[in-house]
Design a protein around this motif. Structure first.
Motif, PDB file in Angstrom:
ATOM      1  N   SER A  78      22.827  18.951 -53.163  1.00  0.00           N
ATOM      2  CA  SER A  78      24.187  18.978 -53.633  1.00  0.00           C
ATOM      3  C   SER A  78      24.509  20.127 -54.552  1.00  0.00           C
ATOM      4  O   SER A  78      24.964  21.175 -54.331  1.00  0.00           O
ATOM      5  CB  SER A  78      24.845  17.688 -54.223  1.00  0.00           C
ATOM      6  OG  SER A  78      25.901  18.160 -54.743  1.00  0.00           O
ATOM      7  N   ALA A  79      23.202  20.159 -55.541  1.00  0.00           N
ATOM      8  CA  ALA A  79      23.289  21.243 -56.417  1.00  0.00           C
ATOM      9  C   ALA A  79      23.040  22.449 -55.733  1.00  0.00           C
ATOM     10  O   ALA A  79      23.682  23.752 -56.191  1.00  0.00           O
ATOM     11  CB  ALA A  79      22.057  21.135 -57.601  1.00  0.00           C
ATOM     12  N   MET A  80      22.104  22.662 -54.880  1.00  0.00           N
ATOM     13  CA  MET A  80      21.674  23.995 -54.191  1.00  0.00           C
ATOM     14  C   MET A  80      22.768  24.341 -53.254  1.00  0.00           C
ATOM     15  O   MET A  80      23.213  25.707 -53.192  1.00  0.00           O
ATOM     16  CB  MET A  80      20.630  23.508 -53.353  1.00  0.00           C
ATOM     17  CG  MET A  80      19.288  23.575 -54.180  1.00  0.00           C
ATOM     18  SD  MET A  80      17.945  22.968 -53.085  1.00  0.00           S
ATOM     19  CE  MET A  80      17.629  24.502 -52.383  1.00  0.00           C
ATOM     20  N   SER A  81      23.663  23.451 -52.710  1.00  0.00           N
ATOM     21  CA  SER A  81      24.742  23.790 -51.997  1.00  0.00           C
ATOM     22  C   SER A  81      26.054  24.695 -52.824  1.00  0.00           C
ATOM     23  O   SER A  81      26.697  25.437 -52.762  1.00  0.00           O
ATOM     24  CB  SER A  81      25.641  22.561 -51.544  1.00  0.00           C
ATOM     25  OG  SER A  81      24.588  22.041 -50.638  1.00  0.00           O
ATOM     26  N   GLN A 350      16.853  25.214 -49.128  1.00  0.00           N
ATOM     27  CA  GLN A 350      17.652  23.995 -48.722  1.00  0.00           C
ATOM     28  C   GLN A 350      17.253  23.505 -47.670  1.00  0.00           C
ATOM     29  O   GLN A 350      17.141  22.473 -47.151  1.00  0.00           O
ATOM     30  CB  GLN A 350      18.960  24.444 -48.604  1.00  0.00           C
ATOM     31  CG  GLN A 350      20.164  23.215 -48.831  1.00  0.00           C
ATOM     32  CD  GLN A 350      21.433  23.921 -49.185  1.00  0.00           C
ATOM     33  OE1 GLN A 350      21.912  24.975 -49.375  1.00  0.00           O
ATOM     34  NE2 GLN A 350      22.435  22.862 -49.495  1.00  0.00           N
ATOM     35  N   THR A 351      16.676  24.520 -46.582  1.00  0.00           N
ATOM     36  CA  THR A 351      16.341  24.087 -45.283  1.00  0.00           C
ATOM     37  C   THR A 351      15.143  23.161 -45.293  1.00  0.00           C
ATOM     38  O   THR A 351      14.858  22.212 -44.688  1.00  0.00           O
ATOM     39  CB  THR A 351      16.114  25.277 -44.427  1.00  0.00           C
ATOM     40  OG1 THR A 351      17.241  26.173 -44.118  1.00  0.00           O
ATOM     41  CG2 THR A 351      15.689  25.118 -42.962  1.00  0.00           C
ATOM     42  N   GLU A 352      13.992  23.557 -46.079  1.00  0.00           N
ATOM     43  CA  GLU A 352      13.023  22.926 -46.208  1.00  0.00           C
ATOM     44  C   GLU A 352      13.109  21.722 -46.863  1.00  0.00           C
ATOM     45  O   GLU A 352      12.483  20.740 -46.548  1.00  0.00           O
ATOM     46  CB  GLU A 352      12.035  23.726 -47.325  1.00  0.00           C
ATOM     47  CG  GLU A 352      11.438  25.218 -46.785  1.00  0.00           C
ATOM     48  CD  GLU A 352      10.687  25.913 -47.659  1.00  0.00           C
ATOM     49  OE1 GLU A 352      10.240  25.321 -48.770  1.00  0.00           O
ATOM     50  OE2 GLU A 352      10.046  27.045 -47.336  1.00  0.00           O
ATOM     51  N   GLY A 354      15.981  19.787 -46.574  1.00  0.00           N
ATOM     52  CA  GLY A 354      16.463  19.021 -45.485  1.00  0.00           C
ATOM     53  C   GLY A 354      15.626  18.584 -44.669  1.00  0.00           C
ATOM     54  O   GLY A 354      15.407  17.297 -44.354  1.00  0.00           O
ATOM     55  N   ALA A 355      14.392  19.181 -44.314  1.00  0.00           N
ATOM     56  CA  ALA A 355      13.091  18.918 -43.382  1.00  0.00           C
ATOM     57  C   ALA A 355      12.721  17.751 -44.000  1.00  0.00           C
ATOM     58  O   ALA A 355      12.335  16.759 -43.430  1.00  0.00           O
ATOM     59  CB  ALA A 355      12.361  19.996 -42.960  1.00  0.00           C
ATOM     60  N   ARG A 356      12.379  17.615 -45.440  1.00  0.00           N
ATOM     61  CA  ARG A 356      11.660  16.810 -46.159  1.00  0.00           C
ATOM     62  C   ARG A 356      12.562  15.542 -46.103  1.00  0.00           C
ATOM     63  O   ARG A 356      12.140  14.423 -46.035  1.00  0.00           O
ATOM     64  CB  ARG A 356      11.155  17.309 -47.546  1.00  0.00           C
ATOM     65  CG  ARG A 356      10.170  18.263 -47.694  1.00  0.00           C
ATOM     66  CD  ARG A 356       9.477  18.219 -48.974  1.00  0.00           C
ATOM     67  NE  ARG A 356      10.274  18.574 -49.868  1.00  0.00           N
ATOM     68  CZ  ARG A 356      10.671  19.912 -50.405  1.00  0.00           C
ATOM     69  NH1 ARG A 356       9.755  20.807 -49.888  1.00  0.00           N
ATOM     70  NH2 ARG A 356      11.406  20.184 -51.473  1.00  0.00           N
ATOM     71  N   MET A 357      13.875  15.693 -46.434  1.00  0.00           N
ATOM     72  CA  MET A 357      14.731  14.746 -46.424  1.00  0.00           C
ATOM     73  C   MET A 357      14.772  13.817 -45.223  1.00  0.00           C
ATOM     74  O   MET A 357      14.737  12.476 -45.230  1.00  0.00           O
ATOM     75  CB  MET A 357      16.114  15.032 -46.838  1.00  0.00           C
ATOM     76  CG  MET A 357      16.482  15.512 -48.328  1.00  0.00           C
ATOM     77  SD  MET A 357      18.096  16.045 -48.350  1.00  0.00           S
ATOM     78  CE  MET A 357      19.049  14.648 -47.934  1.00  0.00           C
ATOM     79  N   SER A 358      14.877  14.787 -43.996  1.00  0.00           N
ATOM     80  CA  SER A 358      14.813  14.118 -42.948  1.00  0.00           C
ATOM     81  C   SER A 358      13.384  13.204 -42.434  1.00  0.00           C
ATOM     82  O   SER A 358      13.480  11.775 -42.017  1.00  0.00           O
ATOM     83  CB  SER A 358      14.607  15.061 -41.698  1.00  0.00           C
ATOM     84  OG  SER A 358      14.543  14.291 -40.067  1.00  0.00           O
ATOM     85  N   MET A 359      12.360  13.749 -42.953  1.00  0.00           N
ATOM     86  CA  MET A 359      10.925  12.846 -43.076  1.00  0.00           C
ATOM     87  C   MET A 359      11.163  11.605 -43.935  1.00  0.00           C
ATOM     88  O   MET A 359      10.562  10.391 -43.355  1.00  0.00           O
ATOM     89  CB  MET A 359      10.063  13.554 -43.590  1.00  0.00           C
ATOM     90  CG  MET A 359       8.539  13.133 -43.510  1.00  0.00           C
ATOM     91  SD  MET A 359       7.156  13.954 -44.194  1.00  0.00           S
ATOM     92  CE  MET A 359       7.696  13.938 -46.085  1.00  0.00           C
TER      93      MET A 359
END
Length: 420
Positions: A78-81, A350-352, A354-359
């Motif tokens: 959220s902060a990065m967005s 943010q993409t990286e 998001g990938a970790r959040m998915s994991m």
């Protein structure tokens, strides 16, 4: 064999006590629905129960770690967005500044930009509870502070944002085995978020953030405060190449040409040859000398830092002094390029993330499934068969009552019976 009254009474009471023990055991099991209360009840099942309970406690702890990690990463995302939206706004302001008919004055644009810098500092100091999420492992320390920093002569004190966190990753164990912080980290470090942290080589030697330096430099350019040559912005084509610094003074002072430098030879990351031109004129070859290599252009000393990313064809451009108007060419070619690079870096991070959040979301689903499985095993091992236990309890109760009735008839009369 002679059967005495005492023997008859002893055998009866012994059988009656065994029946009471069975009834008490069934009553204890029915009271909480568990078939095992002590290891002696069933040693094998007791050991299994201990193992299942240990697995269950571990699974609950891992699940809590996953939930904490996801909460941490969602707050970071959220902060990065928010920061990404701010960088877009910065580009809009820069584009507006170089437009033929800007909507706002340079001072108004600079003032709005100054407010955005302060907002970014606040976002960089985002907390979860009492922990700063962008401070690395030093999460009790406020990571970003905007203040005047002494850069030493000849620059002196200058507005900057200082980073007080560290560059260590935070990882939370979500499964048995070795934790790999580089792979399992849940945090984004401040040095990643706002670009490389550069420690000043003079003055107070403060760690300052490159992205904030870009924004402050753009603001100063709009306010015509980049007057000394050391503060002049430099546009470079390769943002990964060595940084250029300026010193000295241009001769004659009345001139303020656009100076362009092109790298013509590199050896081991060190720039060994360049050519420069003034206002797009005829290129002049020059060989940097000294350590670090310095290029002298009409009294201006240009130093290009060593870097493995230095390449032939890299270009640098600047004006020796600002004058009374912002350098719109530098804003177009330098400041906006810096902003685009900073924005792209934010999107990559943010993409990286998001990938970790998915994991971690997948790990949460697996742990929840494992929790159900372990509970099923534990229930099958510990839980009492209630219907069967009720039948056994009623049967044992009937046997006990029948034993009491028969015992009253079989027990031989005593003298006390006749005294009544």
């Amino acid at each position: 064999m002679r059967v005495s009254t005492n023997m008859l009474s002893f055998n009866f009471m012994s059988s009656l006590n065994k029946s009471l023990e069975r009834q008490n055991d069934l009553q204890e099991k029915l009271s909480d629905g568990k078939a095992i209360h002590r290891p002696s009840d069933d040693p094998v099942r007791a050991v299994r129960s201990l193992r299942f309970n240990i697995d269950l406690r571990e699974n609950e702890q891992y699940t809590q770690h996953v939930k904490d990690s996801i909460s941490w990463m969602e707050t970071s995302d959220s902060a990065m967005s928010t920061l990404s939206s701010m960088t877009i706004k910065v580009k809009e302001l820069a584009v507006n500044a170089v437009a033929p008919n800007p909507d706002l004055s340079y001072d108004a644009i600079a003032e709005e930009l100054d407010g955005i810098i302060n907002q970014m500092v606040e976002v960089g100091n985002t907390k979860i509870g009492d922990r700063y999420i962008f401070a690395g492992q030093d999460d009790k320390t406020k990571p970003f502070e905007r203040r005047m920093v002494d850069f030493g002569p000849p620059i002196g004190k200058k507005d900057a944002v200082v980073y007080s966190g560290d560059s260590n990753a935070i990882s939370m164990r979500v499964q048995p085995g070795v934790v790999t912080p580089a792979q399992d980290s849940v945090n984004v470090k401040g040095s990643e978020l706002f670009g490389p942290v550069v420690t000043t080589t003079a003055g107070e030697k403060a760690p300052v953030c490159e992205m904030f330096n870009h924004l402050i430099q753009l603001k100063d350019e709009l306010l015509c405060k980049n007057t000394s040559i050391e503060k002049r912005p430099i546009a470079q084509s390769n943002l990964e190449s060595g940084k250029a610094t300026l010193s000295g003074s241009y001769t004659p002072a009345s001139d303020n040409p656009q100076i362009s430098i092109k790298v013509t030879s590199v050896a081991g990351g060190v720039v060994t040859g360049v050519e420069y031109s003034l206002d797009g004129g005829t290129p002049v070859a020059a060989s940097p000398a000294g350590a670090p290599p310095i290029i002298n252009i009409n009294g201006v000393s240009v130093t290009i830092g060593d870097s493995p990313n230095n390449k032939v064809g890299d270009t640098y451009g600047f004006k020796p002094s600002q004058g009374t108007e912002p350098d719109l060419e530098w804003i177009s070619n330098g400041a906006i390029a810096w902003n685009d690079a900073d924005h792209n870096r934010l999107l990559g991070l943010q993409t990286e993330l998001g990938a970790r959040m998915s994991m971690y979301n997948q790990a949460e689903s697996l742990l929840e499934g494992r929790y159900v499985t372990i509970n099923d095993y534990l229930s099958a091992n510990e839980d009492l068969n209630i219907p069967q236990a009720m039948v056994d309890f009623k049967t044992n109760e009937s046997v006990y009552r029948t034993a009491l009735s028969i015992g009253a008839k079989l027990m031989p009369p005593s003298l006390a019976d006749f005294l009544n």
